[in-house]
Scaffold this active site. Structure first.
Site, PDB file in Angstrom:
ATOM      1  N   ASP A  21       0.881  -1.165   0.000  1.00  0.00           N
ATOM      2  CA  ASP A  21       0.000   0.000   0.000  1.00  0.00           C
ATOM      3  C   ASP A  21       0.920   1.217   0.000  1.00  0.00           C
ATOM      4  OD1 ASP A  21      -1.652   2.130   0.588  1.00  0.00           O
ATOM      5  OD2 ASP A  21      -2.307   1.374   2.547  1.00  0.00           O
ATOM      6  N   LYS A  83       2.949  11.076  -3.474  1.00  0.00           N
ATOM      7  CA  LYS A  83       1.890  10.408  -4.242  1.00  0.00           C
ATOM      8  C   LYS A  83       1.020  11.426  -4.991  1.00  0.00           C
ATOM      9  CE  LYS A  83      -1.741   6.936  -3.448  1.00  0.00           C
ATOM     10  NZ  LYS A  83      -2.295   6.046  -2.409  1.00  0.00           N
ATOM     11  N   GLU A 231      -7.260   0.551  -4.566  1.00  0.00           N
ATOM     12  CA  GLU A 231      -7.282   0.465  -3.098  1.00  0.00           C
ATOM     13  C   GLU A 231      -8.615  -0.069  -2.555  1.00  0.00           C
ATOM     14  OE1 GLU A 231      -6.000   4.418  -2.051  1.00  0.00           O
ATOM     15  OE2 GLU A 231      -3.983   4.005  -2.789  1.00  0.00           O
ATOM     16  N   ASP A 253     -13.080   5.647   2.746  1.00  0.00           N
ATOM     17  CA  ASP A 253     -11.668   5.717   3.136  1.00  0.00           C
ATOM     18  C   ASP A 253     -11.338   7.144   3.587  1.00  0.00           C
ATOM     19  OD1 ASP A 253      -8.917   5.820   3.260  1.00  0.00           O
ATOM     20  OD2 ASP A 253      -8.575   4.792   1.358  1.00  0.00           O
TER      21      ASP A 253
END
Ligand code: AMP
Length: 670
Positions: A21, A83, A231, A253
């Site tokens: 992850d 990211k 994800e 999330d």
């Protein structure tokens, strides 16, 4: 983490595929083992590696927690949130660039009109095809999550961004590769073998360019990225949701800096992302900022508007605010204390409900995004059958409440650690790719009995081994001390009779029971296991309505062999276990009798004759002596003796109650 924590993996040496992850704030790696997916941890038990890279004056890079510690003193050379830069051009990053303290530059000279096809690795790290940026809704089919995520998209030219560290230009891919290398090296140290393959997760809305950049980062880190997995899909894999009946699932999330909501359709083991929404700048940091604003506002109004908060104080305030938020997930209130120097001390108690009113507007936004995602999927909220909770902020009770209110009761999946669920799912996908059998314990029956710890260390079973799923069981418990306002519920698994021989699955507390005499509260404990093997344990006190609950995956981390071993052990120890359980029950009964006698002596002791009193005292003394030993039969007999000796006391007490009732009343009143 020690290598011995892991059992040998069936695939041959060097065939391990790491599940990764690669997060905005933190990254984690996991591997599939015969007992299911496991997070790789360092020797201190930490699985999370902060996604932070710090460069020293000599250009040497530090990665993870050590790098994070440099963020304040060395902001220009500490790279975080890389990211956000992956596969992006300068034009896409305007909003991010305002808040990132390090320098990000465009590179006109390398402006490329890349004609990279989806899925085809580009030859230059950073030379990638572009599609729409931001939160484009994606429809992606992933078979078992088997097909490649991301379809072909039109390409266009995109300027490559680079991070400028003291004149050294580095691509986001190279920086992400440093994080991946750190994870790979940790895994190699833990498993004692070389690793060169990985499954890496990305947000469902990542476009081709961003996916390709992630693949390139893997390649730079010496990892062949066997699959890029969305994800939310990984989160459903971690729960084994793809294995059971078809379902429509939402994945909510809420992390430190980003919020994503995805709606997925799982059918025939294939997982399709129907819609995604979210906010790339919404998360726990916003809740921390609310607390900081509350504190700084009050400090200024108490000690003067001109009080300044330099960067180091701001960083300390951020840490304090985050700790406060985390504490309020467990406690109803917490006190912050700040020494402002010159004898000025600021102290403030923040309650959970106060925090909830600060958090409300942020939660409203996540619910609004969820509503849009459900609409975009062409569904009504009632059609969403489960909601998987991901990200550290989903531990906040208020977040669970709001999400539960919107999607409906009983749909939330919280059993797997929300920080680890995506990496665990990546490892499940890695296990599938390397040909390992899936979690062998995802059965249609409970492989081991489930229950709770009862007084004296005995295991009280509520659901017996081999019960068909789904199933439910409940039992009433009570308190054993007068005025007890909280009870600990310790959830256990196993066939043995004593807590010490069972596997602890989790604990929670039921608080706020109004003070009552021992035995008066009625605490109903309910166990509910759904078709996916997720166990929900709830406790409620029936008089006050107080409730608490926990969710657990009982099958996690156990292999078929371990289960069989536990069952065999219970056969071998059955006789001793029964005796031990009987001793605990007898002791509990003795304790109850002794407390009752003490109480009765206070009320009616004076009514006993000297002989009766002496007889009772002698039997009580004998019972107390025997309680120091472990002869269950002798204790049982002594309990009977106390019972007999206490009969005149019970009788006298009843006579006294009757006398008080009759006193002053005429015969015709009865
Ligand atoms: P993630 O990005 O998923 O690692 O989530 C990180 C965010 O979750 C940070 O804002 C943390 O402060 C927050 N967080 C982690 N644990 C808790 C907790 N027990 N209660 C409240 N927030 C938490």
């Amino acid at each position: 983490m020690n290598a011995q924590d892991f059992q040998p993996l069936p695939p041959g040496k060097n065939n391990i595929i790491l599940g990764i992850d690669l997060g905005t704030t933190n990254s984690l790696a996991a591997v599939m083992t015969p007992g299911g997916p496991r997070i790789l941890r360092d020797k201190d038990g930490n699985g999370m590696v902060p996604s932070v890279i710090s460069f020293g004056p000599d250009g040497r890079a530090t990665i993870g927690s050590a790098a994070k510690a440099h963020a304040v003193e060395n902001p220009l050379c500490t790279v975080y949130s890389v990211k956000r830069l992956m596969g992006k051009g300068m034009a896409d990053l305007r909003e991010d660039l305002r808040v990132l303290p390090y320098r990000v530059v465009g590179d006109d000279a390398t402006r490329l009109a890349a004609q990279t096809q989806a899925g085809k690795p580009s030859t230059t790290a950073g030379a990638v095809a572009a599609a729409s940026s931001g939160h484009a809704d994606t429809t992606t089919a992933e078979g078992g999550c088997a097909t490649e995520a991301g379809g072909a998209r039109p390409t266009e030219s995109r300027e490559i961004v680079r991070v400028d560290i003291n004149g050294r230009l580095m691509s986001p891919q190279e920086l992400s590769a440093m994080i991946l290398t750190e994870l790979r090296q940790r895994a190699e140290a833990a498993l004692g073998q070389e690793i060169n393959q990985a499954v890496v997760t990305v947000p469902a809305y990542f476009d081709d360019a961003q996916r390709q950049a992630t693949r390139d980062a893997g390649r730079i880190a010496g990892l062949d990225v066997k699959r890029i997995v969305n994800e939310p899909t990984a989160a459903t894999l971690a729960y084994g949701l793809d294995q059971k009946q078809d379902a429509t699932v939402a994945v909510y999330d809420l992390g430190g800096g980003t919020f994503d909501i995805s709606v997925l359709r799982i059918a025939g083991g294939v997982c399709q992302v129907l819609s995604t929404h979210g906010d790339t700048h919404l998360g726990g940091d916003d809740l921390d900022r609310e607390i900081i604003d509350l504190i700084t506002g009050e400090i200024r109004s108490r000690f003067g508007q001109n009080i300044q908060f330099p960067p180091s104080t701001r960083q300390a305030l951020r840490s304090l605010a985050e700790a406060t938020k985390v504490r309020l997930s467990d406690a109803e209130q917490t006190t912050v204390e700040i020494d402002l120097g010159d004898g000025r001390n600021f102290q403030r108690t923040i309650t959970r409900s106060e925090f909830e009113s600060l958090a409300a507007k942020w939660l409203d936004r996540t619910i609004e995004n969820s509503r849009q995602a459900v609409n975009d999927a062409g569904l009504s909220v009632e059609q969403i059958e489960r909601v998987v909770m991901v990200g550290g902020c989903t531990r906040i009770p208020y977040v669970r409440r709001r999400v539960g209110e919107y999607f409906g009761p009983g749909k939330l999946y919280t059993a797997v650690n929300p920080d680890e669920v995506v990496a665990l799912g990546a490892a499940v996908q890695a296990g599938i790719l390397s040909g390992m059998k899936r979690d062998l314990l995802l059965l249609d029956v409970t492989p081991l009995s489930l229950g709770i710890e009862t007084l004296g260390g005995a295991m009280g079973k509520l659901i017996l081994r081999n019960t068909t799923l789904p199933c439910q069981a409940g039992e009433l418990f009570t308190t054993y001390v007068d005025g007890q306002t909280a009870v600990d519920i310790h959830v256990l698994q196993g066939e043995r009779e004593l807590v010490k021989d069972c596997r602890s699955l989790g604990r929670f507390q039921l608080r706020g029971i109004p003070p009552m005499p021992a035995g008066a509260p009625k605490i109903r404990v309910t166990f509910l296991i759904d078709a996916n093997g997720i166990l929900n344990v709830s406790a409620s006190e029936e008089r006050s309505g107080k409730q608490a609950a926990i969710q657990i995956t009982p099958s996690h981390g156990l292999t078929r062999q371990e289960v069989d071993g536990m069952i065999q052990e219970s056969y071998r120890s059955a006789r001793e276990d029964m005796a031990a359980h009987q001793l605990i029950d007898t002791r509990n009964e003795a304790g109850r009798i002794l407390r009752a006698v003490d109480k009765a002596l206070v009320n009616a002791g004076a009514l006993l004759t000297a002989d009766q009193r002496a007889n009772l005292d002698a039997t009580v003394a004998k019972l107390k002596t025997l309680l120091e030993g472990s002869d269950a039969d002798a204790i049982y007999e002594a309990v009977q003796a106390v019972n007999t000796a206490a009969t005149p006391l019970t009788q006298a007490q009843m006579d006294e109650v009757l006398r008080q009732t009759v006193k002053g009343k005429k015969v015709e009143e009865f």
